[in-house]
Design a protein around this motif. Sequence first.
Motif, PDB file in Angstrom:
ATOM      1  N   ASN A   2       0.821  -1.199   0.000  1.00 17.00           N
ATOM      2  CA  ASN A   2       0.000   0.000   0.000  1.00 17.00           C
ATOM      3  C   ASN A   2       0.864   1.262   0.000  1.00 17.00           C
ATOM      4  OD1 ASN A   2      -1.634   2.203   1.221  1.00 17.00           O
ATOM      5  ND2 ASN A   2      -3.205   0.602   1.156  1.00 17.00           N
ATOM      6  N   LEU A   3       0.513   2.231  -0.908  1.00 13.35           N
ATOM      7  CA  LEU A   3       1.302   3.463  -1.040  1.00 13.35           C
ATOM      8  C   LEU A   3       1.293   4.252   0.264  1.00 13.35           C
ATOM      9  CD1 LEU A   3       2.856   5.480  -2.776  1.00 13.35           C
ATOM     10  CD2 LEU A   3       0.675   6.423  -3.523  1.00 13.35           C
ATOM     11  N   LYS A   4       0.178   4.299   0.896  1.00 12.11           N
ATOM     12  CA  LYS A   4       0.069   5.054   2.146  1.00 12.11           C
ATOM     13  C   LYS A   4       0.971   4.431   3.211  1.00 12.11           C
ATOM     14  CE  LYS A   4      -4.025   6.338   3.345  1.00 12.11           C
ATOM     15  NZ  LYS A   4      -5.415   6.287   3.845  1.00 12.11           N
ATOM     16  N   THR A 202       5.363   7.261  -7.818  1.00 11.18           N
ATOM     17  CA  THR A 202       3.960   7.683  -7.689  1.00 11.18           C
ATOM     18  C   THR A 202       3.633   8.792  -8.686  1.00 11.18           C
ATOM     19  OG1 THR A 202       4.015   7.125  -5.342  1.00 11.18           O
ATOM     20  CG2 THR A 202       2.240   8.560  -6.078  1.00 11.18           C
ATOM     21  N   ARG A 229       0.182  -1.384 -11.097  1.00 13.85           N
ATOM     22  CA  ARG A 229       0.404  -1.190  -9.664  1.00 13.85           C
ATOM     23  C   ARG A 229      -0.673  -1.942  -8.877  1.00 13.85           C
ATOM     24  NH1 ARG A 229       3.849   3.291  -8.439  1.00 13.85           N
ATOM     25  NH2 ARG A 229       3.001   3.295  -6.332  1.00 13.85           N
ATOM     26  N   THR A 230      -0.323  -2.206  -7.606  1.00 14.30           N
ATOM     27  CA  THR A 230      -1.280  -2.929  -6.744  1.00 14.30           C
ATOM     28  C   THR A 230      -1.737  -2.085  -5.562  1.00 14.30           C
ATOM     29  OG1 THR A 230       0.563  -3.884  -5.490  1.00 14.30           O
ATOM     30  CG2 THR A 230      -0.288  -5.164  -7.350  1.00 14.30           C
ATOM     31  N   ASP A 231      -1.267  -0.812  -5.504  1.00 11.73           N
ATOM     32  CA  ASP A 231      -1.669   0.040  -4.382  1.00 11.73           C
ATOM     33  C   ASP A 231      -2.885   0.872  -4.786  1.00 11.73           C
ATOM     34  OD1 ASP A 231      -0.561   1.722  -6.193  1.00 11.73           O
ATOM     35  OD2 ASP A 231       1.210   2.244  -5.013  1.00 11.73           O
ATOM     36  N   GLU A 232      -3.082   2.006  -4.097  1.00 16.04           N
ATOM     37  CA  GLU A 232      -4.230   2.856  -4.392  1.00 16.04           C
ATOM     38  C   GLU A 232      -4.225   3.353  -5.824  1.00 16.04           C
ATOM     39  OE1 GLU A 232      -2.347   3.100  -1.786  1.00 16.04           O
ATOM     40  OE2 GLU A 232      -3.465   3.466   0.089  1.00 16.04           O
ATOM     41  N   LEU A 233      -3.040   3.676  -6.330  1.00 17.00           N
ATOM     42  CA  LEU A 233      -2.956   4.119  -7.723  1.00 17.00           C
ATOM     43  C   LEU A 233      -3.360   2.990  -8.664  1.00 17.00           C
ATOM     44  CD1 LEU A 233       0.326   6.224  -7.616  1.00 17.00           C
ATOM     45  CD2 LEU A 233      -1.997   7.056  -7.842  1.00 17.00           C
ATOM     46  N   VAL A 235      -5.632   0.755  -7.888  1.00 11.77           N
ATOM     47  CA  VAL A 235      -7.095   0.776  -7.819  1.00 11.77           C
ATOM     48  C   VAL A 235      -7.647   1.887  -8.706  1.00 11.77           C
ATOM     49  CG1 VAL A 235      -9.059   1.136  -6.285  1.00 11.77           C
ATOM     50  CG2 VAL A 235      -7.106  -0.214  -5.495  1.00 11.77           C
ATOM     51  N   LEU A 236      -6.975   3.067  -8.670  1.00 14.71           N
ATOM     52  CA  LEU A 236      -7.428   4.186  -9.499  1.00 14.71           C
ATOM     53  C   LEU A 236      -7.268   3.854 -10.986  1.00 14.71           C
ATOM     54  CD1 LEU A 236      -8.535   7.025  -9.265  1.00 14.71           C
ATOM     55  CD2 LEU A 236      -6.198   7.899  -9.235  1.00 14.71           C
ATOM     56  N   THR A 239     -10.085   1.640 -11.835  1.00 14.47           N
ATOM     57  CA  THR A 239     -11.327   2.414 -11.922  1.00 14.47           C
ATOM     58  C   THR A 239     -11.409   3.182 -13.231  1.00 14.47           C
ATOM     59  OG1 THR A 239     -11.302   2.649  -9.504  1.00 14.47           O
ATOM     60  CG2 THR A 239     -12.718   4.135 -10.730  1.00 14.47           C
TER      61      THR A 239
END
Length: 691
Positions: A2-4, A202, A229-233, A235-236, A239
């Motif tokens: 996770n990026l965070k 990022t 990527r597998t982090d929030e980006l 997911v974005l 999406t």
Amino acid sequence: MNLKIKLIGGMFLVLIVSVVFIVYGQIGSQAVQDHSKSILNNTYPALEKSNQIVEIVRETTENIVNGFDSTEDHDQIKDEINNIKNNLVNFHLIFNSIVDDKFKTKLQIIKRDYLEYSQTGIKVLESSMKENADDIDSEKIFELTKRLLDNLSDYSNSKKNQMTSELKNIDDQAGDFKKLFLNVGWFLILVVLFIVTVVLLTIQAINGLVISAKFLAEGRLESEIIINRTDELGVLQTTFEHMRLSLRDHIANLDNKVQEKTVEISNQMVTLQNTTDVLEHSENKIRSIIESAFDAIIMTNREGEIEEFNPAAAKLFSKSEDEMIGKNIHDSILQDEHAHLFNSSVKKDFLEPTHVNELIETKFSQDNSENSFWADIYITVVDSGNKNISYVYFIRDISERINATIVEKNLQKQLLEASRHAGKAEIATSVLHNVGNVLNSINSSASAMREVLSNSRLSSYHQICEIITNNIGNIGEFISTDPKGKVIPEYLLKLSDVLSDEHEHLNKEMERVTVNINHIVEIVKSQQSFAGHSNVFEELQISDIFEDSIQINKASLDRHGVEVIRDIPGDLTYIVDRHKLIQILTNLISNAKHALKHVETDKAKIYCSAEKMSNGSLVMQVRDNGAGIKEENLKSLFTYGFTTKKEGHGFGLHSCVLAAKDMGGEMTVESDGENQGACFTIILQPNDILN
């Protein structure tokens, strides 16, 4: 990962290392500072004072040597002795100021040797001034001097070694700090490089998303968005890809939806036109109703200007519609006597009615008194929104009703005399109603006695007597040998018990009949109070009065399967008129039984309770779970002649209220509505004179 978590983990790691480094730096710097203070406050002063002691020992040695060299000069010797004594004082002062727990033993040895050395020197010099002076023991003095100097040298070397060790510790700690700072510096550089790398990656992914967003904005939906990527980006990115595919599908079907929407809008336009036609038709219908209404209808705006004036209003006020439209209602229709209908004087331009949605009876005066009339006026508010408020006045001529009221008052005078005669009939009706309730109980008791007599085993007794009469000559042999004769004694014993039970049951029913007949007599007597007969009050057990009232209704209660639940203390007594209270309770229990007609047998219940309150009053209640009472009937329930039963006459509850008042009490009723049951409450107040 996770990026965070990456960013927060890196910063948290830097924070932890920084905190540890700061804490370690504080602890290390404090240790260096403590070592430095120890050197400045202890080791260095001790060395300096040890040098002062060496100087004192040297001066003492010079004083002794000078004394030896001046054996003929006694004054010189005395001066040297005084110098030794002064050195001894100075030695004590310096020695006592040294604080050194580590080499305390060595200091005590130096002190002991110096005292012995200085005292020996003084003794030798004092002895040299005498004529028969002893030989000077120079070897002893030399030995003491050497030993003292050796001890001082040893102490001085120990302090120097201590200082050297502490300085080395400080140097080692400084080296440790140097290594720590170097390692931490490299570590922080690596962490910063890690964070910068994460941020750059990022930013690179965000730039890719920006480009993808531009493609979507330009309508280039065929360019696939790369998901790496597998982090929030990640997911974005996913999406955005789903949005691209969804937009592509939506645009593909957009023409069909536009066409469907066009058809829907067309249908809505048709519906809107139909609605407009319906509204126009409704408006015409409302207009027709207003025009044909029997009552005068006047509509005004908020300032009182008349906007509607129907034909009935034109006829009532003898003014045409054209003449009244636009005029102020307060100047043309309403007069000063109507000011109470508004917030202030009717002469104001803007008035707000105070009696909205209320029917008010008022009088309208025309140009001459002959045209004056009485009317009901009803004002309502119509709020069309945007603070557009109108007032509608409904006015009905009630002159005929007022005239009828005058006629009615004259008729009331004529009925007043008739009511006096009706009062006598009311007394008779009350007597008949209450006596009827008791006669029902007497009839039940008579039926029970008739049933006991018809089923009596007395006939069996006559048969036994006939058998005994037929065998009277050989009665002993018959009873002892004959099968029928053998059972006669046992049968007679059992028959005796049965007849005894029948006799006891008949006695109880006769007592009940006697009680009820006495109650009838008291009912008749109680009605004579109107002729001056006084009440009979006595202190009685309330539970007994409830039981008598229940017994009067028992046959009917048993027939309908009604359960009576009692909550009456056995020791509760009160001063009451027994027969009046029985009359009240009998009526209430009978009414409760009637209210339970349509309730299932195992659920039909009557609750009887009594309680003496703290203020001395007696509260009794009869409650059921039956048909209940409508709200509109509660106020009229105790009125003479009012009844909700088809076969009722409206006398029972009215007579109960009168009986309660006659005992100085009151009776109330409560019910939550139909099928919710009802609760009748009798409250008797204590009578000080009787008590």
